[in-house]
Design a protein around this motif. Structure first.
Motif, PDB file in Angstrom:
ATOM      1  N   PRO A 253       2.329   4.319  10.961  1.00 44.50           N
ATOM      2  CA  PRO A 253       1.530   3.727  12.051  1.00 44.50           C
ATOM      3  C   PRO A 253       0.115   4.287  12.157  1.00 44.50           C
ATOM      4  O   PRO A 253      -0.749   3.650  12.747  1.00 44.50           O
ATOM      5  CB  PRO A 253       2.340   4.072  13.315  1.00 44.50           C
ATOM      6  CG  PRO A 253       3.222   5.207  12.932  1.00 44.50           C
ATOM      7  CD  PRO A 253       3.466   5.087  11.456  1.00 44.50           C
ATOM      8  N   VAL A 254      -0.152   5.452  11.567  1.00 47.74           N
ATOM      9  CA  VAL A 254      -1.479   6.071  11.743  1.00 47.74           C
ATOM     10  C   VAL A 254      -2.306   6.042  10.449  1.00 47.74           C
ATOM     11  O   VAL A 254      -3.239   6.820  10.285  1.00 47.74           O
ATOM     12  CB  VAL A 254      -1.353   7.526  12.280  1.00 47.74           C
ATOM     13  CG1 VAL A 254      -0.756   7.538  13.671  1.00 47.74           C
ATOM     14  CG2 VAL A 254      -0.532   8.399  11.332  1.00 47.74           C
ATOM     15  N   MET A 255      -1.962   5.136   9.557  1.00 47.12           N
ATOM     16  CA  MET A 255      -2.705   5.044   8.288  1.00 47.12           C
ATOM     17  C   MET A 255      -3.127   3.597   8.060  1.00 47.12           C
ATOM     18  O   MET A 255      -2.330   2.682   8.272  1.00 47.12           O
ATOM     19  CB  MET A 255      -1.767   5.499   7.155  1.00 47.12           C
ATOM     20  CG  MET A 255      -2.419   5.797   5.857  1.00 47.12           C
ATOM     21  SD  MET A 255      -1.085   6.453   4.773  1.00 47.12           S
ATOM     22  CE  MET A 255      -1.992   6.761   3.310  1.00 47.12           C
ATOM     23  N   GLN A 256      -4.370   3.383   7.653  1.00 44.17           N
ATOM     24  CA  GLN A 256      -4.831   2.026   7.358  1.00 44.17           C
ATOM     25  C   GLN A 256      -3.931   1.412   6.276  1.00 44.17           C
ATOM     26  O   GLN A 256      -3.533   2.111   5.330  1.00 44.17           O
ATOM     27  CB  GLN A 256      -6.267   2.050   6.848  1.00 44.17           C
ATOM     28  CG  GLN A 256      -7.279   2.443   7.908  1.00 44.17           C
ATOM     29  CD  GLN A 256      -8.701   2.416   7.370  1.00 44.17           C
ATOM     30  OE1 GLN A 256      -8.952   2.074   6.217  1.00 44.17           O
ATOM     31  NE2 GLN A 256      -9.647   2.784   8.228  1.00 44.17           N
ATOM     32  N   VAL A 257      -3.660   0.113   6.419  1.00 46.94           N
ATOM     33  CA  VAL A 257      -2.677  -0.477   5.496  1.00 46.94           C
ATOM     34  C   VAL A 257      -3.202  -0.492   4.050  1.00 46.94           C
ATOM     35  O   VAL A 257      -2.427  -0.354   3.103  1.00 46.94           O
ATOM     36  CB  VAL A 257      -2.182  -1.876   5.949  1.00 46.94           C
ATOM     37  CG1 VAL A 257      -1.507  -1.809   7.306  1.00 46.94           C
ATOM     38  CG2 VAL A 257      -3.284  -2.894   5.930  1.00 46.94           C
ATOM     39  N   GLY A 258      -4.507  -0.629   3.886  1.00 40.06           N
ATOM     40  CA  GLY A 258      -5.078  -0.579   2.527  1.00 40.06           C
ATOM     41  C   GLY A 258      -4.778   0.757   1.864  1.00 40.06           C
ATOM     42  O   GLY A 258      -4.435   0.817   0.670  1.00 40.06           O
ATOM     43  N   ASP A 259      -4.878   1.832   2.627  1.00 42.60           N
ATOM     44  CA  ASP A 259      -4.571   3.162   2.074  1.00 42.60           C
ATOM     45  C   ASP A 259      -3.085   3.282   1.743  1.00 42.60           C
ATOM     46  O   ASP A 259      -2.708   3.977   0.792  1.00 42.60           O
ATOM     47  CB  ASP A 259      -4.965   4.262   3.071  1.00 42.60           C
ATOM     48  CG  ASP A 259      -6.476   4.448   3.114  1.00 42.60           C
ATOM     49  OD1 ASP A 259      -7.150   4.008   2.155  1.00 42.60           O
ATOM     50  OD2 ASP A 259      -6.978   4.987   4.113  1.00 42.60           O
ATOM     51  N   GLN A 260      -2.249   2.612   2.540  1.00 39.50           N
ATOM     52  CA  GLN A 260      -0.803   2.698   2.277  1.00 39.50           C
ATOM     53  C   GLN A 260      -0.445   1.999   0.966  1.00 39.50           C
ATOM     54  O   GLN A 260       0.416   2.463   0.223  1.00 39.50           O
ATOM     55  CB  GLN A 260      -0.014   2.113   3.452  1.00 39.50           C
ATOM     56  CG  GLN A 260      -0.269   2.886   4.734  1.00 39.50           C
ATOM     57  CD  GLN A 260       0.692   2.536   5.854  1.00 39.50           C
ATOM     58  OE1 GLN A 260       1.887   2.456   5.666  1.00 39.50           O
ATOM     59  NE2 GLN A 260       0.145   2.372   7.059  1.00 39.50           N
ATOM     60  N   VAL A 261      -1.118   0.864   0.692  1.00 40.01           N
ATOM     61  CA  VAL A 261      -0.872   0.176  -0.588  1.00 40.01           C
ATOM     62  C   VAL A 261      -1.451   1.021  -1.728  1.00 40.01           C
ATOM     63  O   VAL A 261      -0.813   1.197  -2.780  1.00 40.01           O
ATOM     64  CB  VAL A 261      -1.493  -1.244  -0.587  1.00 40.01           C
ATOM     65  CG1 VAL A 261      -1.172  -1.962  -1.894  1.00 40.01           C
ATOM     66  CG2 VAL A 261      -0.981  -2.064   0.599  1.00 40.01           C
ATOM     67  N   ALA A 262      -2.651   1.569  -1.508  1.00 36.82           N
ATOM     68  CA  ALA A 262      -3.296   2.394  -2.548  1.00 36.82           C
ATOM     69  C   ALA A 262      -2.450   3.631  -2.866  1.00 36.82           C
ATOM     70  O   ALA A 262      -2.295   4.017  -4.034  1.00 36.82           O
ATOM     71  CB  ALA A 262      -4.693   2.808  -2.082  1.00 36.82           C
TER      72      ALA A 262
END
Ligand SMILES: Nc1ncnc2c1ncn2[C@@H]1O[C@H](COP(=O)(O)OP(=O)(O)OP(=O)(O)O)[C@@H](O)[C@H]1O
Ligand code: SF4
Ligand SMILES: [Mg+2]
Length: 340
Positions: A121-130
């Motif tokens: 919940p506290v991480m941008q979704v782009g960073d989660q995919v990266a």
């Protein structure tokens, strides 16, 4: 994690016919606690690109099967048997957490029912995919991974993928969040994609869109799909083959068009009758399967469906072997007759 128990010997005919080079091969999988058998003698293979449904009522053991495949069983639940993935040099059953962390999100990925449980919940979704691409060294550096992440978000048709990449999960709708989860699952081109009720929590209007994305995603990568659902209409749309599970066992399997038109196991027949809302018996009542699914450990000895089956005989106190006929298999002493 990945606890292992010594399993008893395999009954005859517990498997289904082998694909030439399966993406996934499950052999004699047993899952249970010290006191309870939860999954018994489950064997199946998934060929590359094959789409297979796993269906059954609540409590049949579908999710536990998926968790065992991923090596994510709760601490108190142990597995035995064999789970082999193509191009992975070890067995998932008995693998260390270090070994499994190389497989999860890479050779095998999962889409759960509730996207918020899968996202940070506290991480941008782009960073989660990266992150998942960097973790498995699929991109050389953070910058390239972030660029590839935006491309993945575009592939799952998120509007404004650049903007979506900068969003946090709570800023997206439920349908958009599930698309992010799918982007993460597909990011490293998994050999096997597991989906456990991936559209159940979504609005009906976005369900079809999500199914379409899953189908496109696995087709583009030639990934095998194991699709868990209660919804027989969905499984008929998505899958080519079906495994019917009850009481922790596979009781019937085969090509979906054959199993759904000419089921052999009384449980499959019951599921199909219960799902057809137009089907009424002679007295105008909707069909349901009599009784309820017993709690774990409360299934009868012999055939696990015995206490709910209208065809049960004395013979059914013995466990029926899974009998193969061509591409189909069923575990019943008195299978539903083929129409002549
Ligand atoms: N940690 C556990 N300890 C004991 N029993 C468990 C544990 N986890 C699951 N079970 C039991 O195992 C059985 C199968 O559970 P599972 O979650 O796989 O069912 P399911 O087919 O996925 O059901 P649903 O359709 O409701 O998701 C259930 O009776 C459940 O209560
Ligand atoms: S083995 Fe017996 S109890 Fe089990 S499904 Fe077949 S007829 Fe029914
Ligand atoms: Mg489940």
């Amino acid at each position: 994690m990945n606890n292992q128990i010594a399993g008893p010997s395999t009954p005859p005919g517990a498997g289904i016919p082998d694909a030439a080079e399966p993406a996934l091969r499950v052999r004699d999988l047993r899952v249970g606690t010290d006191n309870l058998d939860l999954i018994t003698d489950v064997s199946f293979t998934l060929a590359p690109g094959e789409r297979v449904g796993l269906i059954g009522e609540s409590g049949s053991g579908k999710s536990l099967t998926a968790l065992a495949l991923l090596g994510l069983l709760p601490e108190e639940v142990k597995a035995s048997g064999s789970i082999r993935l193509s191009e992975v040099g070890f067995d998932v059953v008995g693998a260390s957490e270090r070994q499994m962390s190389k497989v999860r999100g890479d050779r095998m990925a999962m889409v759960f029912q509730e996207p918020m449980t899968a996202l940070n919940p506290v991480m941008q979704v782009g960073d989660q995919v990266a992150e998942i691409m960097l973790l498995h060294r699929r991109q050389p550096d953070r910058r390239a991974a972030r660029r590839a992440a935006v491309e993945m978000l575009a592939k799952v048709r998120l509007p404004d993928p650049e903007g979506a990449a900068r969003a946090y999960p709570h800023q997206l709708s439920g349908g958009q969040r599930q698309r992010v989860v799918l982007a993460i699952a597909l990011a490293n081109d998994p050999a096997v994609l597991l989906c456990d009720e991936p559209t159940t929590a979504l609005d009906v209007t976005v369900q079809a869109h999500m199914l379409d994305l899953i189908l496109t995603g696995v087709a583009e990568r030639d990934s095998a799909l194991l699709f868990i659902t209660h919804d027989l209409a969905v499984v008929a749309t998505v899958c080519e083959r079906v495994l019917v599970m009850y009481g922790g066992r596979i009781v019937e399997s085969g090509p979906i068009d054959e199993v759904f038109t000419r089921p052999r196991h009384p449980y499959t027949r019951g599921l199909l009758d219960a799902s057809d809302m137009d089907a009424v018996d002679g007295r105008g009542r909707l069909h349901t399967i009599p009784g309820t699914v017993p709690a774990a450990g409360r299934f009868p000895d012999g055939c696990v469906f015995r206490n709910r089956c209208a065809h049960a005989t004395q013979q059914c106190v013995q466990v029926p072997p899974l009998e193969h006929k061509g591409a189909r298999a069923h575990a019943c002493w008195h299978p539903v007759e083929e129409p002549t």
